[in-house]
Write a protein that holds these residues in place. Structure first.
Motif, PDB file in Angstrom:
ATOM      1  N   GLN A 383       0.862  -1.175   0.000  1.00 17.95           N
ATOM      2  CA  GLN A 383       0.000   0.000   0.000  1.00 17.95           C
ATOM      3  C   GLN A 383       0.900   1.226   0.000  1.00 17.95           C
ATOM      4  N   ILE A 384       0.657   2.147  -0.930  1.00 20.43           N
ATOM      5  CA  ILE A 384       1.604   3.232  -1.153  1.00 20.43           C
ATOM      6  C   ILE A 384       0.905   4.586  -1.268  1.00 20.43           C
ATOM      7  N   LYS A 385       1.729   5.620  -1.230  1.00 17.20           N
ATOM      8  CA  LYS A 385       1.327   6.966  -1.609  1.00 17.20           C
ATOM      9  C   LYS A 385       2.285   7.434  -2.696  1.00 17.20           C
ATOM     10  N   TYR A 386       1.719   7.914  -3.802  1.00 17.69           N
ATOM     11  CA  TYR A 386       2.545   8.296  -4.952  1.00 17.69           C
ATOM     12  C   TYR A 386       1.869   9.463  -5.647  1.00 17.69           C
ATOM     13  N   ASN A 387       2.631  10.518  -5.896  1.00 19.70           N
ATOM     14  CA  ASN A 387       2.098  11.732  -6.531  1.00 19.70           C
ATOM     15  C   ASN A 387       0.871  12.265  -5.801  1.00 19.70           C
ATOM     16  N   GLY A 388       0.881  12.157  -4.474  1.00 18.76           N
ATOM     17  CA  GLY A 388      -0.203  12.701  -3.676  1.00 18.76           C
ATOM     18  C   GLY A 388      -1.422  11.818  -3.538  1.00 18.76           C
ATOM     19  N   SER A 389      -1.438  10.655  -4.182  1.00 25.56           N
ATOM     20  CA  SER A 389      -2.590   9.751  -4.123  1.00 25.56           C
ATOM     21  C   SER A 389      -2.193   8.429  -3.485  1.00 25.56           C
ATOM     22  N   GLU A 390      -3.142   7.839  -2.763  1.00 25.90           N
ATOM     23  CA  GLU A 390      -2.911   6.533  -2.170  1.00 25.90           C
ATOM     24  C   GLU A 390      -3.340   5.432  -3.125  1.00 25.90           C
ATOM     25  N   GLY A 391      -2.750   4.244  -2.944  1.00 27.87           N
ATOM     26  CA  GLY A 391      -3.099   3.130  -3.813  1.00 27.87           C
ATOM     27  C   GLY A 391      -2.221   1.924  -3.562  1.00 27.87           C
ATOM     28  N   LEU A 392      -1.941   1.193  -4.630  1.00 27.71           N
ATOM     29  CA  LEU A 392      -1.135  -0.029  -4.535  1.00 27.71           C
ATOM     30  C   LEU A 392      -0.019  -0.008  -5.564  1.00 27.71           C
ATOM     31  N   LEU A 393       1.135  -0.529  -5.165  1.00 34.01           N
ATOM     32  CA  LEU A 393       2.156  -0.949  -6.117  1.00 34.01           C
ATOM     33  C   LEU A 393       2.137  -2.472  -6.088  1.00 34.01           C
ATOM     34  N   ALA A 394       1.695  -3.061  -7.195  1.00 32.27           N
ATOM     35  CA  ALA A 394       1.532  -4.519  -7.264  1.00 32.27           C
ATOM     36  C   ALA A 394       2.441  -5.055  -8.359  1.00 32.27           C
ATOM     37  N   CYS A 395       3.310  -5.995  -7.984  1.00 35.14           N
ATOM     38  CA  CYS A 395       4.300  -6.520  -8.924  1.00 35.14           C
ATOM     39  C   CYS A 395       4.107  -8.023  -9.084  1.00 35.14           C
ATOM     40  N   PHE A 396       3.854  -8.440 -10.307  1.00 36.14           N
ATOM     41  CA  PHE A 396       3.814  -9.857 -10.621  1.00 36.14           C
ATOM     42  C   PHE A 396       5.236 -10.319 -10.883  1.00 36.14           C
ATOM     43  N   SER A 397       5.671 -11.321 -10.139  1.00 35.08           N
ATOM     44  CA  SER A 397       7.047 -11.800 -10.247  1.00 35.08           C
ATOM     45  C   SER A 397       7.042 -13.257 -10.679  1.00 35.08           C
ATOM     46  N   ALA A 424       6.880  -5.146 -18.885  1.00 33.33           N
ATOM     47  CA  ALA A 424       7.507  -6.203 -18.102  1.00 33.33           C
ATOM     48  C   ALA A 424       9.032  -6.104 -18.194  1.00 33.33           C
ATOM     49  N   MET A 425       9.706  -6.428 -17.090  1.00 32.34           N
ATOM     50  CA  MET A 425      11.173  -6.418 -17.032  1.00 32.34           C
ATOM     51  C   MET A 425      11.685  -7.847 -16.962  1.00 32.34           C
ATOM     52  N   ILE A 426      12.782  -8.114 -17.662  1.00 34.84           N
ATOM     53  CA  ILE A 426      13.331  -9.468 -17.727  1.00 34.84           C
ATOM     54  C   ILE A 426      14.820  -9.427 -17.389  1.00 34.84           C
ATOM     55  N   GLY A 427      15.288 -10.481 -16.723  1.00 31.13           N
ATOM     56  CA  GLY A 427      16.726 -10.643 -16.484  1.00 31.13           C
ATOM     57  C   GLY A 427      17.271  -9.649 -15.488  1.00 31.13           C
ATOM     58  N   ASN A 428      18.401  -9.009 -15.828  1.00 28.88           N
ATOM     59  CA  ASN A 428      19.107  -8.131 -14.906  1.00 28.88           C
ATOM     60  C   ASN A 428      18.265  -6.935 -14.476  1.00 28.88           C
ATOM     61  N   ARG A 429      17.462  -6.378 -15.407  1.00 32.49           N
ATOM     62  CA  ARG A 429      16.598  -5.248 -15.044  1.00 32.49           C
ATOM     63  C   ARG A 429      15.587  -5.681 -14.007  1.00 32.49           C
ATOM     64  N   ALA A 430      15.063  -6.891 -14.143  1.00 32.81           N
ATOM     65  CA  ALA A 430      14.097  -7.399 -13.171  1.00 32.81           C
ATOM     66  C   ALA A 430      14.763  -7.594 -11.800  1.00 32.81           C
ATOM     67  N   ILE A 431      15.964  -8.161 -11.798  1.00 36.09           N
ATOM     68  CA  ILE A 431      16.675  -8.385 -10.532  1.00 36.09           C
ATOM     69  C   ILE A 431      16.984  -7.058  -9.846  1.00 36.09           C
ATOM     70  N   ASP A 432      17.430  -6.075 -10.624  1.00 37.28           N
ATOM     71  CA  ASP A 432      17.748  -4.764 -10.071  1.00 37.28           C
ATOM     72  C   ASP A 432      16.515  -4.141  -9.426  1.00 37.28           C
ATOM     73  N   PHE A 433      15.363  -4.240 -10.109  1.00 31.35           N
ATOM     74  CA  PHE A 433      14.120  -3.718  -9.543  1.00 31.35           C
ATOM     75  C   PHE A 433      13.774  -4.458  -8.260  1.00 31.35           C
ATOM     76  N   LEU A 434      13.848  -5.804  -8.289  1.00 29.60           N
ATOM     77  CA  LEU A 434      13.482  -6.599  -7.123  1.00 29.60           C
ATOM     78  C   LEU A 434      14.314  -6.223  -5.902  1.00 29.60           C
ATOM     79  N   LYS A 435      15.594  -6.048  -6.084  1.00 33.00           N
ATOM     80  CA  LYS A 435      16.461  -5.714  -4.964  1.00 33.00           C
ATOM     81  C   LYS A 435      16.039  -4.388  -4.329  1.00 33.00           C
ATOM     82  N   LYS A 436      15.749  -3.393  -5.161  1.00 35.43           N
ATOM     83  CA  LYS A 436      15.353  -2.081  -4.643  1.00 35.43           C
ATOM     84  C   LYS A 436      13.979  -2.143  -3.981  1.00 35.43           C
ATOM     85  N   PHE A 437      13.062  -2.916  -4.570  1.00 36.64           N
ATOM     86  CA  PHE A 437      11.711  -3.025  -4.004  1.00 36.64           C
ATOM     87  C   PHE A 437      11.747  -3.769  -2.669  1.00 36.64           C
ATOM     88  N   VAL A 438      12.527  -4.838  -2.600  1.00 31.43           N
ATOM     89  CA  VAL A 438      12.664  -5.587  -1.344  1.00 31.43           C
ATOM     90  C   VAL A 438      13.250  -4.682  -0.258  1.00 31.43           C
TER      91      VAL A 438
END
Length: 479
Positions: A383-397, A424-438
């Motif tokens: 559950q997040i706040k982004y650009n002044g609005s509340e909502g969800l960041l949902a990631c299918f992994s 969709a992100m694949i490979g290294n870009r996906a891993i980089d995103f996952l690390k930051k999101f975690v």
């Protein structure tokens, strides 16, 4: 209870599909006419607006529309003839007229821009008989013909044409036809100069735009609202020989039901209940909902399920069934749809994560970067706040051919649902995103007690002391 709900929904969906679905090969045509400017009768204020708005509605709903305005008699009758030539088997045709009209005995006539009528004998020659709409069409032609006549607006005659009345009478429609009149036989309809539309067309447009309501029911609803709108001064009328049901807008029950879920998501801080969102895991809905809505449906299911597991609400489903028999199978289907259908080109810049604030201290789903060998389809949701609005960041992994695969989406609660779709992100870009999101989610992860940390400061020397540690000071003999 959950399973009976699902079966009931399927039954409703199949019933509606049988009753109101339209063969995709059916041709849909419409002739829409509005006349404001008259040479020999009072000018009107709203007829062109009425016709324009009807044109937009029909065109939006896949009709081939011919819109025409301020026609003389020759142009009007030519347009009708061309319209009739397009009608054949498997045709849905709509004729809409807004302007002056009147009744002579059992016949109805449309008044064109240049119509001049001073005697009864002028009527057949200087106006257009509605019956011409049905002539020259073989009785063998099977079509649905909808005629809507928003006429007349005022009393046309103050002379002694006693057999001529200001409103329109009723024609006997041929098979498969419905004729809708703005007012009862012999009565005039109301035009308000300060409003965009005539009162009949205004209420009609609102009711035919309701999904899955057939034309006859829409006209009844229009009549109810028209009576209320005019303080019982105007009542609409229709004559019908329809033998098939027809709706201007047909939507799957799943889509309508999911719209209610979206409204709940937007309108309350409470998460939706599992029994409300679980039906959207049925395989059928994976083909009815858009990818964006399906992404949200899966996310809401996971949120609702985890709320049950944490006993925030009463549990309604077996956890093993949901996680292994239902969810994983649906996630596999979802991944197939993404791979085959996703055309989103919006790139997720990881700096977006720096602009996101996790709120309510709540994460859903796993929070670790799995190896490609251990990866499986799952969701990570915050559950997040982004650009002044509340909502969800949902990631299918998931993974594809041994590579990590991530499909992130943001759902924001504004006046309407704002969906930000990312490629969709694949490979290294996906891993980089996952690390930051975690890392972003880590402060809000629920602490898991470590039993060994508790035991470190406890001295246990005998079996009796061990029993006391785990069972308190109960000294009852236990063998």
């Amino acid at each position: 209870m959950i399973y009976s709900l699902n079966c009931d929904m399927l039954e409703i969906i199949n019933l509606i599909a049988e009753k109101v679905s339209i063969n995709p090969n059916m041709k849909k045509i419409a002739l829409v006419i509005g006349i404001n400017d008259y040479k020999h009768f009072d000018n009107l204020e709203n007829s062109r607006n009425d016709a324009n708005d009807m044109h937009k509605f029909l065109e939006k709903n896949e009709f081939e529309v011919t819109p025409l305005f301020d026609l003389n008699k020759h142009e009007l009758e030519n347009a009708i003839n061309e319209y009739k030539q397009k009608i054949d088997n498997q045709t849905i045709s709509v004729f809409y007229f807004s302007g002056h009209g009147f009744q002579l005995e059992q016949y109805n006539f449309l008044v064109s821009k240049d119509s001049e009528i001073n005697t009864l004998e002028d009527i057949p020659y200087n106006s257009t008989n509605i019956s011409s709409l049905f002539s020259d069409i073989s009785d063998d032609v099977d079509f649905t013909h909808i005629v809507i006549l928003d006429a007349c607006r005022k009393t046309l005659f103050s002379t002694g044409l006693g057999k001529v009345t200001a409103g329109m009478g009723m024609d006997t429609p041929r098979k498969g036809t419905i004729i809708a009149y703005a007012a009862a036989p012999g009565k005039a309809s109301i035009e308000r100069k300060k409003e965009r539309n005539g009162v009949f067309t205004k209420n009609l447009l609102k009711n035919i735009a309701i999904p899955n309501v057939n034309i006859e029911q829409a006209l009844k609803n229009t009549r109810t609202e028209l009576l209320s709108d005019t303080n019982n001064k105007q009542i609409s009328w229709e004559e019908s020989s329809l033998h098939d049901e027809f709706c201007f807008i047909v939507e799957d029950v799943a889509i309508l039901e999911f719209q209610e879920i979206i409204e709940q998501f937007l309108g309350t801080a409470d998460n939706p209940l599992l029994q409300k969102v679980l039906p959207f895991l049925q395989p059928k809905y994976f083909h009815e909902l858009s990818l964006e809505h399906l992404h949200l449906a899966l996310s809401l299911n996971i949120i609702a399920f985890e709320d049950e597991q944490e006993e925030k609400i009463q549990a309604t489903i077996d956890p093993d069934y949901f996680q292994y028999d239902l969810l994983l199978e649906r996630l596999t289907l979802f991944q197939t749809r993404i791979v085959n259908e996703d055309i989103c080109e919006n790139i997720f810049d990881n700096t977006i994560l720096e602009q996101i604030e996790i709120i309510n201290g709540t994460n859903y789903g796993y929070n670790e970067v799995l190896s490609a060998e251990d990866a499986f389809p799952h969701f990570m949701i915050s559950q997040i706040k982004y650009n002044g609005s509340e909502g969800l960041l949902a990631c299918f992994s998931s993974f594809i051919e041994g590579l990590h695969y991530i499909k992130p989406m943001i759902f924001l609660k504004n006046d309407t649902l704002q969906t930000i779709c990312f490629k969709a992100m694949i490979g290294n870009r996906a891993i980089d995103f996952l690390k930051k999101f975690v890392e972003l989610r880590k402060p809000f992860e629920k602490d898991t007690p470590n039993l060994m940390n508790v035991v470190e400061d406890v001295e246990i020397n005998t079996p009796e002391e061990l029993w006391k540690f785990f069972n308190g000071d109960d000294t009852e003999d236990n063998n």
